[in-house]
Design a protein around this motif. Structure first.
Motif, mmCIF file in Angstrom:
data_model
loop_
_atom_site.group_PDB
_atom_site.id
_atom_site.type_symbol
_atom_site.label_atom_id
_atom_site.label_comp_id
_atom_site.label_asym_id
_atom_site.label_seq_id
_atom_site.Cartn_x
_atom_site.Cartn_y
_atom_site.Cartn_z
ATOM 1 N N ARG A 88 -22.698 105.662 75.095
ATOM 2 C CA ARG A 88 -22.242 107.053 75.090
ATOM 3 C C ARG A 88 -21.864 107.519 76.490
ATOM 4 N N HIS A 89 -22.621 107.068 77.484
ATOM 5 C CA HIS A 89 -22.296 107.452 78.847
ATOM 6 C C HIS A 89 -21.074 106.689 79.350
ATOM 7 N N GLY A 90 -21.066 105.367 79.133
ATOM 8 C CA GLY A 90 -19.994 104.545 79.671
ATOM 9 C C GLY A 90 -18.660 104.744 78.980
ATOM 10 N N GLU A 91 -18.672 104.936 77.657
ATOM 11 C CA GLU A 91 -17.423 105.011 76.903
ATOM 12 C C GLU A 91 -16.941 106.440 76.662
ATOM 13 N N ARG A 92 -17.864 107.390 76.602
ATOM 14 C CA ARG A 92 -17.464 108.768 76.296
ATOM 15 C C ARG A 92 -17.728 109.752 77.427
ATOM 16 N N GLY A 93 -18.433 109.303 78.461
ATOM 17 C CA GLY A 93 -18.712 110.191 79.578
ATOM 18 C C GLY A 93 -19.766 111.237 79.293
ATOM 19 N N LEU A 94 -20.610 111.000 78.284
ATOM 20 C CA LEU A 94 -21.647 111.982 77.957
ATOM 21 C C LEU A 94 -22.714 112.027 79.046
ATOM 22 N N ALA A 95 -23.219 113.223 79.281
ATOM 23 C CA ALA A 95 -24.320 113.411 80.221
ATOM 24 C C ALA A 95 -25.644 113.168 79.509
ATOM 25 N N ARG A 96 -26.697 113.073 80.290
ATOM 26 C CA ARG A 96 -28.023 112.778 79.738
ATOM 27 C C ARG A 96 -28.437 113.789 78.676
ATOM 28 N N ALA A 127 -12.966 115.407 84.170
ATOM 29 C CA ALA A 127 -12.249 116.556 84.734
ATOM 30 C C ALA A 127 -10.828 116.156 85.109
ATOM 31 N N ARG A 128 -10.675 114.990 85.712
ATOM 32 C CA ARG A 128 -9.346 114.522 86.111
ATOM 33 C C ARG A 128 -8.422 114.423 84.897
ATOM 34 N N VAL A 140 -13.718 123.009 81.973
ATOM 35 C CA VAL A 140 -15.175 123.195 82.086
ATOM 36 C C VAL A 140 -15.820 123.186 80.701
ATOM 37 N N ALA A 141 -15.162 123.834 79.729
ATOM 38 C CA ALA A 141 -15.702 123.836 78.367
ATOM 39 C C ALA A 141 -15.760 122.423 77.806
ATOM 40 N N ALA A 142 -14.738 121.606 78.090
ATOM 41 C CA ALA A 142 -14.720 120.229 77.603
ATOM 42 C C ALA A 142 -15.873 119.430 78.198
ATOM 43 N N LEU A 143 -16.141 119.620 79.476
ATOM 44 C CA LEU A 143 -17.256 118.910 80.117
ATOM 45 C C LEU A 143 -18.600 119.402 79.593
ATOM 46 N N ALA A 144 -18.668 120.710 79.327
ATOM 47 C CA ALA A 144 -19.914 121.262 78.791
ATOM 48 C C ALA A 144 -20.235 120.651 77.434
ATOM 49 N N GLY A 197 -22.154 117.664 77.581
ATOM 50 C CA GLY A 197 -23.522 117.793 78.079
ATOM 51 C C GLY A 197 -23.650 118.020 79.564
ATOM 52 N N HIS A 198 -22.541 118.171 80.275
ATOM 53 C CA HIS A 198 -22.617 118.377 81.721
ATOM 54 C C HIS A 198 -22.950 119.839 82.025
ATOM 55 N N SER A 199 -23.785 120.045 83.017
ATOM 56 C CA SER A 199 -24.211 121.388 83.371
ATOM 57 C C SER A 199 -23.036 122.166 83.955
ATOM 58 N N PRO A 200 -23.090 123.517 83.907
ATOM 59 C CA PRO A 200 -22.001 124.318 84.469
ATOM 60 C C PRO A 200 -21.705 123.993 85.926
#
Length: 207
Positions: A101-109, A146-147, A166-170, A173-176
């Protein structure tokens, strides 16, 4: 005019629907039609089919068997046995989920932890699996996301670009603070430093 044809025969699906509903495994077990050994063997075959398709947590497997009507007195000993021989391994499964999930989708912890919880992974097992993701790994994943999102909105209103990225990163699971920082850097890489005040926008407005 020819004679009116008779009523067509019922289709196969209609005939099937008219048949008596097949009893579940639990009903057959309670009725004495299946022994514990027979039910266990059927459950074992079901588990192997599920695991051949994809790894699962112990709780996911228990839910699948319960939906199919297998009684707990059959399911629990069987899953215990699968645990013993390594066919069910929640720790390895959690590590796999966290890594992919982290490596392929960029999900945060945080997002990965929520998925592990939904999959029935115990909190301590999930915590161990999440240790493989370092803070710098999360920042790198956020920067890449983000890029990509900023590149898709090039030429649009800057405020909307910031909000959407920012909404997409949120959602990943990424913090604001991490999301805003990554988006600001992605915009700066394009030569768009903008107004710093714009970067204090609420992060979850994806209009």
């Amino acid at each position: 005019m020819g004679k009116r044809r008779g009523r067509p025969a019922a289709s196969g699906s209609a005939r099937s629907a008219e048949r008596r509903r097949r009893p579940t495994v639990a009903e057959r077990f309670e009725a004495g039609e299946l022994s514990v050994e027979e039910a266990s063997e059927k459950a074992r075959e079901t588990l192997l089919r599920i695991l051949t398709a994809a790894p699962k947590s112990r709780r996911e497997l228990a839910r699948s068997l319960a939906r199919k009507g297998y009684p707990e007195q059959v399911v629990t000993p069987l899953l215990d046995r699968f645990d013993e021989v390594g066919l069910v391994d929640d720790a390895a499964y959690a590590e796999l989920i966290a890594r992919t999930r982290h490596g392929e989708r960029g999900l945060a912890r945080r997002a990965i932890a929520a998925e592990l919880r939904r999959r029935g992974i115990e909190d301590d097992v999930a915590a161990d699996a999440l240790e493989q993701i370092e803070p710098e790994d999360e920042r790198a994943a956020a920067a890449e996301l983000a890029r990509k999102h900023v590149a898709r909105t090039r030429g649009q209103d800057r405020e909307k670009r910031v909000r959407r990225a920012v909404a997409a990163l949120a959602r990943k699971g990424h913090s604001p603070s991490v999301a805003f920082g990554a988006v600001r850097e992605a915009l700066a890489a394009e030569g768009d430093t903008g107004d710093p005040a714009d970067d204090d926008l609420p992060p979850f407005d994806d209009a």
